[in-house]
Design a protein around this motif. Structure first.
Motif, PDB file in Angstrom:
ATOM      1  N   PHE A 150      35.368  64.330  53.971  1.00  0.00           N
ATOM      2  CA  PHE A 150      35.242  65.562  53.206  1.00  0.00           C
ATOM      3  C   PHE A 150      34.237  65.402  52.060  1.00  0.00           C
ATOM      4  O   PHE A 150      33.465  66.315  51.756  1.00  0.00           O
ATOM      5  CB  PHE A 150      36.598  66.036  52.680  1.00  0.00           C
TER       6      PHE A 150
ATOM      7  N   ILE B 126      45.675  66.539  62.681  1.00  0.00           N
ATOM      8  CA  ILE B 126      44.871  66.956  61.514  1.00  0.00           C
ATOM      9  C   ILE B 126      43.393  66.910  61.865  1.00  0.00           C
ATOM     10  O   ILE B 126      42.628  67.831  61.551  1.00  0.00           O
ATOM     11  CB  ILE B 126      45.177  66.039  60.298  1.00  0.00           C
ATOM     12  N   ILE B 127      42.976  65.844  62.558  1.00  0.00           N
ATOM     13  CA  ILE B 127      41.557  65.738  62.925  1.00  0.00           C
ATOM     14  C   ILE B 127      41.154  66.874  63.852  1.00  0.00           C
ATOM     15  O   ILE B 127      40.091  67.483  63.700  1.00  0.00           O
ATOM     16  CB  ILE B 127      41.267  64.361  63.580  1.00  0.00           C
TER      17      ILE B 127
ATOM     18  N   ILE C 102      39.504  60.246  56.094  1.00  0.00           N
ATOM     19  CA  ILE C 102      39.445  61.729  56.041  1.00  0.00           C
ATOM     20  C   ILE C 102      38.858  62.173  54.709  1.00  0.00           C
ATOM     21  O   ILE C 102      38.019  63.078  54.645  1.00  0.00           O
ATOM     22  CB  ILE C 102      40.846  62.337  56.273  1.00  0.00           C
TER      23      ILE C 102
ATOM     24  N   ILE D  39      50.371  58.422  63.915  1.00  0.00           N
ATOM     25  CA  ILE D  39      49.112  58.542  64.661  1.00  0.00           C
ATOM     26  C   ILE D  39      48.982  59.955  65.206  1.00  0.00           C
ATOM     27  O   ILE D  39      47.924  60.584  65.135  1.00  0.00           O
ATOM     28  CB  ILE D  39      49.051  57.500  65.804  1.00  0.00           C
TER      29      ILE D  39
ATOM     30  N   VAL E 140      47.980  62.368  62.450  1.00  0.00           N
ATOM     31  CA  VAL E 140      46.559  62.211  62.076  1.00  0.00           C
ATOM     32  C   VAL E 140      45.663  62.836  63.133  1.00  0.00           C
ATOM     33  O   VAL E 140      44.680  63.523  62.812  1.00  0.00           O
ATOM     34  CB  VAL E 140      46.229  60.709  61.873  1.00  0.00           C
TER      35      VAL E 140
ATOM     36  N   PHE F 147      48.137  52.060  57.929  1.00  0.00           N
ATOM     37  CA  PHE F 147      47.443  53.036  58.783  1.00  0.00           C
ATOM     38  C   PHE F 147      47.226  54.347  58.033  1.00  0.00           C
ATOM     39  O   PHE F 147      46.135  54.937  58.106  1.00  0.00           O
ATOM     40  CB  PHE F 147      48.273  53.259  60.061  1.00  0.00           C
TER      41      PHE F 147
ATOM     42  N   VAL G 235      40.710  69.982  61.804  1.00  0.00           N
ATOM     43  CA  VAL G 235      39.440  69.937  61.044  1.00  0.00           C
ATOM     44  C   VAL G 235      38.268  70.233  61.972  1.00  0.00           C
ATOM     45  O   VAL G 235      37.360  71.007  61.633  1.00  0.00           O
ATOM     46  CB  VAL G 235      39.277  68.571  60.355  1.00  0.00           C
TER      47      VAL G 235
ATOM     48  N   LEU H 237      35.564  73.288  61.772  1.00  0.00           N
ATOM     49  CA  LEU H 237      34.102  73.108  61.730  1.00  0.00           C
ATOM     50  C   LEU H 237      33.429  73.922  62.824  1.00  0.00           C
ATOM     51  O   LEU H 237      32.358  74.515  62.602  1.00  0.00           O
ATOM     52  CB  LEU H 237      33.749  71.625  61.904  1.00  0.00           C
TER      53      LEU H 237
END
Lengths: 372, 159
Positions: free
Chosen positions: A36, B13-14, A32, B7, B10, A24, B17, B21
């Motif tokens: 980028f 982190i998303i 990711i 999970i 992640v 995973f 990000v 943006l």
């Protein structure tokens, strides 16, 4: 870790979880990173397009700014390649890297079809016929070579030579030295000749003497402009012939189809700057259309002036004559799409001279106000 | 349990990000709006510069030219001429539309020994649109009695 412990760690449900965890992490991390990379690539191509778009806006601003300029000569830093097109009366240009063409249908710009370099040499001159009609913008750079075939004692060539910017690549070349001509790898080499030199020296000479200097892959970079003013006077009217070198496997200059005419020195200078028949033809049509518009405006102004009761009868007579001359100019320039003959241009030239004389007579009489 | 934690990390982190943006696009939008305004002002300045040398308006005596001088007779004639050209949809209409686009041009006398007049030469405004305007002081010359008056030429650009 001892082998038995490793086996125990990666076996069973817990072991499956651990492997899945790593899988995973790898997949998510890869996604990711890809994201980028895609953003960076998008930004890089966007920056190139943005740069080309900014340059295109700068060129557009330059052209529109020229509408307010009087006679001037400038060096403008423009980093990039600009291509000019004229197709079925629509004038467009595009900067390398840009995705969009820009139109300039109401601004006259005489230039070679491609200008590539870090600066433009721009000259603005007023087109008068005889009243102010519009500014002409002449654009070139030092990567375009202008070769005047003849010598400085020839008045027509000397006037046009002086009309090119001081920093441009221009020179006189004696016809006897055509055999020694070398291709210096300019973007364009435009030969300019008058009719007599062309007939005596160039029409056959060009076929043979230049063939060895011009390589086949650079044939489309060599242009020839032959000037045919009536009575050999620049400030008159006449014809211009445009030639391109090569094409269809033929190693000589070939004449562009159509009749190309001029009736002011500004138009003749434009032909020299551009060396291109289609670009010249488009700018000529714009000049004719604008002449029609301004002459009609001047006619309406005369009608307004004639309503002022203070003018004496001789002023009224002169205004009436001037109105007739302007009406002739308006009708002669009414249909720019119609191909003009040398006689049509001659009539237009005579009308312009008559308008000049009429206005001078009005100016001489202190009670009358000149038309322009 | 460990995979749940991964999970969760992640997802965090998303989200970070995405937040980054969103902030970047908001900041970029501000700079794009600034660029658009600068372009509008530049267009207005170049148009004002072109108008000051317009053969349709300028005073001239042969090749001598009076700077920032507008002919009163031409003012009277030009506004009718442009209005007629709009109904004809010919070259004149296309020329003035391409040159002037969404703008309005008016001249108002502010110092004259006669009755002060004003002229609207061109009006293609958009109600409710963003407007930038500039005032240019000009001399208005009347050829019928050879007198000058002082006026302001207002050029407004709409977007």
């Amino acid at each position: 870790m001892p082998r038995l412990c490793r086996q125990k760690a990666f076996s069973g449900r817990k072991g499956f979880e651990l492997q899945f965890n790593w899988l995973f992490v790898l997949i998510a991390g890869g996604i990711i990173l890809l994201f980028f990379f895609a953003v960076i690539k998008n930004q890089a191509s966007g920056a190139e397009t943005e740069q080309a778009s900014e340059l295109q806006q700068d060129v557009d601003f330059l052209f529109r700014g020229s509408l307010g300029s009087r006679e001037s000569e400038k060096i403008i830093p423009v980093g990039g390649k600009v291509e000019f097109f004229c197709d079925e009366g629509v004038s467009t240009y595009i900067v390398e890297g840009s995705k969009v063409f820009s139109q300039y249908n109401y601004i006259s710009v005489f230039s070679p079809s491609i200008l590539d370099g870090d600066h433009f040499l721009l000259r603005t001159d007023l087109f008068r016929a005889p009243f102010h009609v519009m500014p002409f913008l002449y654009a070139t750079n030092d990567n375009v070579e202008y070769v005047f075939v003849g010598n400085e004692s020839e008045e027509t060539l000397k006037i046009l030579f002086d009309g090119l910017p001081k920093n441009s690549t221009k020179r006189f070349l004696d016809p006897s030295q055509l055999g020694g001509f070398k291709d210096n790898n300019y973007d364009f080499t435009i030969f300019i000749s008058n009719q007599s030199t062309f007939e005596d020296e160039m029409s056959d000479v060009m076929t043979t003497k230049l063939a060895s200097a011009i390589s086949k892959n650079r044939e489309d970079r060599f242009l020839l402009v032959v000037l045919r003013p009536k009575n050999d006077i620049v400030d008159y009217y006449g014809e211009i012939d445009f030639y391109t070198y090569g094409g269809s496997g033929v190693r000589k200059f070939q004449k562009a189809k159509g009749d190309y005419l001029f009736f002011t020195p500004e138009l003749l200078l434009g032909a020299v700057y551009s060396g291109d028949a289609s670009i010249y033809s488009c700018q000529f049509q714009k000049a004719i259309q604008r002449m029609n518009l301004i002459s009609r405006l001047h006619m309406e102004r005369i009608d307004a002036l004639l309503q002022v009761p203070k003018y004496e009868s001789d002023c009224v007579a002169e205004y009436g004559q001037m109105r007739n001359v302007l009406s002739d100019i308006a009708s002669q320039t009414e249909d720019p799409g119609k191909s003009m003959s040398l006689d049509d241009v001659g009539d237009l030239f005579e009308s312009i001279q008559e308008a000049k004389q009429c206005n001078a007579r009005l100016l001489a009489k202190t009670s009358c106000h000149p038309v322009y | 349990m460990q995979s749940s934690e991964t999970i969760f990390v992640v997802v965090i982190i998303i989200m970070i990000v995405i937040l980054g943006l969103v902030f970047y696009s908001k900041a970029h939008e501000g700079s794009v709006k600034q660029d658009i305004r600068e372009q509008r002002v530049l267009r207005m300045i170049s148009l004002a510069h072109a108008l000051s040398n317009w053969p349709e308006l300028e005073c001239s005596t042969l090749d001598a030219r009076d700077f920032d001088c507008i002919d009163r007779m031409k003012l009277k004639v030009l506004s009718d001429f442009i209005s007629e050209s709009r109904s004809e949809s010919g070259y004149a209409f296309n020329y003035y539309s391409d040159l002037l686009k969404r703008s309005s041009i008016s001249v108002t006398e502010i110092y004259s020994y006669k009755d002060k007049e004003s002229w609207v030469l061109y009006n293609n405004s958009i109600p409710g649109a963003t407007r930038e305007s500039v005032f240019i002081p000009v001399n208005v010359y009347d050829p019928s009695d050879q007198t000058f008056s002082f006026a302001l030429l207002e050029l407004a650009v709409y977007e």
